[in-house]
Design an enzyme around this catalytic site. Structure first.
Site, mmCIF file in Angstrom:
data_model
loop_
_atom_site.group_PDB
_atom_site.id
_atom_site.type_symbol
_atom_site.label_atom_id
_atom_site.label_comp_id
_atom_site.label_asym_id
_atom_site.label_seq_id
_atom_site.Cartn_x
_atom_site.Cartn_y
_atom_site.Cartn_z
ATOM 1 N N ASP A 124 0.834 -1.190 0.000
ATOM 2 C CA ASP A 124 0.000 0.000 0.000
ATOM 3 C C ASP A 124 0.877 1.251 0.000
ATOM 4 O OD1 ASP A 124 -2.704 1.291 0.501
ATOM 5 O OD2 ASP A 124 -1.631 1.971 2.281
ATOM 6 N N GLU A 181 1.665 -0.427 -5.021
ATOM 7 C CA GLU A 181 0.718 0.641 -5.322
ATOM 8 C C GLU A 181 1.607 1.871 -5.508
ATOM 9 O OE1 GLU A 181 -3.458 2.473 -3.652
ATOM 10 O OE2 GLU A 181 -1.828 2.211 -2.218
#
Length: 726
Positions: free
Chosen positions: A367, A403
């Site tokens: 993330d 990401e």
């Protein structure tokens, strides 16, 4: 018997801890050469003046044990008789000087950063904050120390027994090019599954249940990408509204499986249950990828709770701002872990190795990965963290997905990560959404996205599978909502519909929300099939969001992070309705086509290679008139495109170096609002075609239509044809 034991008694250890060892970090149960069982505790806390180990009995009574040994900035001690299942924490003494970043406060019970299991809930309470939240002069409240005990309101770490013989290493080891990802929430996947026993729904054991695994294998996906399963807690503002952090992007423990997903218990049982889930998925040929949140922690900003890292060494774990009193926030969550610090890199890589070596997982999706690569002057692709992962003999062999952005300046890094890393490709998402809603005047961008995004990934030795293609993800509309809503409807989140993005690139097909108009529902069905087929027929690694194949809806909520309700859980009853059952069957059929035909999952970028003199190239682009596209065609307004993948001109070789040949396929797309006649390419590409998929026909079986020269694409539809000849 209690979980701890003094030698020969059932009472807690009351003596001075034995010296023990400074490594490994955390709590490790062991038996010494003389046969005495106990636990070694080690905590890295370089700026601390003293460290108390706190043990809790079954009634929650606390006993404190001063760790007097310190080596290499690590405080340590061994307590004989402390057994697996014992709950513990630390109180760290040191300076209170917020102006220099020092925020030690022994009134706050701290979780071990290396805790392997966590028990108990975090309860939002002002006593959990190291500073006084109610201080009348709010601008200096973070500098006033709060001396109330936080122990009643925070979770405790648990001593876990190492199990060295749990796993036989039967990992699927699916090559990147053959991977089909399925992004799924452990709890939401089975909460309403009729085939999973009620007591197992929403748990690791539920996901491992044969009824749950059967759907995954029938669909044909090769890997589940689990939304965060590191132990996480709900933010204070959500608890105040009676909500929870359902998605889990608020991590507290980087080594501990989230206890709320365990059916067996939270005193270490969650560890074994997670391992059994991994084993069951591996037995079905399915890899396990974890969505991991190392960019920030659950401690939020300076007035957030002091639960672990802040109280252990605030400046050692977090990026402080120039004043040293606050945080540099590149995550939007109040803090950012400082990966410029060697010990933070060690924490993260130790965690990653633990999940691979001892928990059996096959890779990670990071993330806000750009935040992990931030140096002193921005995002750096030669950052020590990326270097540490790339040279690690274990981590360099698992799947790594970035990401590739954060919320700070210069944080958007799509296409910028080094080899070994794949990336979530949001350019793919936006392009495909825009094409099918008719928002793009030409097809230049679409050509790149369908063929592997060579403009982003070809340089630097990367491959098409560096692009993780997705149309939807957990964050945003579901696929069904993407074709049913023009705007977000997040009122249930309690933030006056201000949360969530407004850039949805969606189209409601003529009516906002659910509709019983046959024209609207028919168009939506075609759009759903168009989007799913485009995803699974594009070069790169496709990622399906769990439930999209079932027609799952969140009622237009595009930020359901706090909705642990039926709004977020998969509704398996949808499979009883023909329209959604046929969508699920189409999804499985497309996944099977990818698996059976290497031309649909290329390992190398297209190069213009031909099968021989005068033969077809590996990739051809066509106008509806059936002629190859020119440069002018790429810039001309159009809503239609043909892409032909030649199975006779592939650059693929098998394990013995022999050339691989496959069928050739023609993909035709019409995003216009009128039917379109498409002339099919002739020789040398093919002498005829057979229609395999037509999204205008929801229940079209394989290969019933033969087409020699021309086909008609209905408005907003897609066809996949298999070439015959030449």
């Amino acid at each position: 018997m209690t979980a701890w034991r003094e030698l020969g008694t059932d009472t807690p250890w009351t003596g001075t801890p034995w010296p023990g060892s400074w490594q490994p970090l955390g709590a490790r149960f062991r038996t010494d050469p003389e046969g005495t069982s106990g636990t070694n505790f080690a905590l890295w806390a370089p700026g601390a003046e003293a460290v108390d180990l706190c043990l809790f009995d079954e009634e929650g009574r606390e006993s404190r044990h001063r760790l007097t040994e310190q080596d290499f900035q690590t405080w340590h001690g061994y307590l004989p008789g402390v057994l697996p299942g014992t709950r513990y924490g630390f109180r760290v003494h040191g300076r209170w000087d917020p102006w220099t970043g020092a925020r030690w406060n022994p009134a706050k019970l701290l979780l071990d950063p290396y805790a392997r299991a966590i028990d108990g809930q975090y309860t939002a309470h002002d006593a959990t904050c190291a500073a006084v939240r109610g201080w009348p002069e709010r601008e200096v409240a973070d500098t006033v120390r709060d001396n109330r005990d936080s122990a009643p309101y925070v979770p405790k770490a648990v001593v876990v027994h190492d199990d060295d013989d749990w796993y036989d290493d039967h990992r699927p080891k699916t090559p990147w090019a053959e991977t089909v990802l399925y992004e799924v929430h452990v709890r939401g996947f089975t909460m309403r599954h009729p085939g999973v026993p009620p007591e197992l729904r929403g748990t690791y054991a539920g996901l491992a249940h044969p009824a749950a695994v059967e759907h995954l294998t029938r669909l044909g996906v090769t890997a589940v990408e689990l939304l965060p399963v590191h132990h996480h807690v709900s933010e204070d503002h959500l608890q105040a509204r009676g909500l929870t952090n359902y998605w889990g992007y608020n991590t507290l423990g980087f080594f501990a499986p989230h206890a709320g997903y365990a059916a067996a218990g939270s005193r270490g049982q969650q560890v074994g249950e997670f391992k059994r889930m991994v084993r069951a998925l591996h037995a079905a040929g399915i890899e396990v990828i974890l969505d991991v949140v190392y960019n920030h922690t659950a401690e939020s900003g300076v007035m957030g709770p002091s639960l672990s890292f802040r109280g252990v060494d605030n400046g050692g774990y977090y990026r402080l701002d120039r004043s040293r009193r606050g945080y540099a926030d590149y995550t939007g969550c109040g803090n950012t872990l400082d990966t410029r610090q060697p010990h933070v890199i060690r924490l993260i890589t130790d965690s990653l190795r633990y999940w691979v070596a001892e928990m059996g997982v096959d890779g990670f999706r990071f993330d806000l990965a750009a935040a992990l690569a931030r140096g002193s002057d921005g995002v750096e692709m030669h950052h020590p963290f990326l270097a540490a992962v790339s040279q690690d003999p274990l981590l360099s062999r698992v799947k790594l997905i970035a990401e590739p952005w954060d919320v700070g300046p210069g944080g958007y890094q799509v296409g910028g990560f080094p080899p070994l890393w794949a990336e979530w490709n949001d350019k793919y998402r936006d392009t495909v959404r825009d094409f099918w809603r008719g928002a793009r005047p030409d097809v230049r961008e679409l050509g790149y996205r369908l063929s592997g995004s060579s403009d982003l990934y070809q340089r630097g030795g990367r491959r098409p599978y560096a692009s993780v293609n997705f149309v939807t993800a957990h964050d945003g509309f579901t696929l069904r909502d993407l074709v049913s809503y023009n705007r977000k409807h997040n009122e249930a989140n309690g933030e006056s519909n201000r949360d969530g993005t407004d850039d949805n690139r969606s189209w409601n097909c003529g009516a906002e929300g659910e509709s019983d108009d046959p024209a609207v529902t028919g168009l939506r069905g075609r759009q759903l099939r168009n989007l799913m087929a485009t995803l699974l027929l594009s070069t790169g690694v496709p990622m399906i969001t769990a439930g999209d194949e079932l027609g799952r809806t969140q009622g237009g909520n595009n930020n359901a992070y706090c909705q642990d309700t039926e709004l977020s859980w998969l509704d398996w009853s949808l499979l009883e309705q023909p329209e959604w059952r046929s969508l699920c069957e189409l999804t499985g059929r497309l996944v099977r086509l990818r698996r059976e035909h290497p031309v649909l999952r290329q390992r190398a970028f297209f190069s213009g290679r031909t099968a021989g003199p005068g033969g077809p190239r590996d990739l051809g682009w066509f106008t509806p008139a059936g002629r190859e596209m020119t440069e002018a065609d790429w810039f001309a307004p159009t809503h239609a495109l043909g892409m032909l993948l030649s199975g006779s001109a592939m650059s693929e070789r098998d394990l013995r170096g022999r050339e691989v040949f496959d069928d050739s396929f023609l993909l035709l797309l019409n995003a216009g609002h009128q039917p379109l006649a498409f002339t099919l390419p002739g020789e040398p590409w093919a002498t005829g075609y057979r229609v395999l998929v037509d999204t205008a026909l929801p229940d079209e079986p394989d290969g019933v239509h033969k087409a020699l020269a021309r086909v008609t694409l209905e408005a907003r539809s897609l066809q996949l044809l298999r070439a015959v000849g030449p």
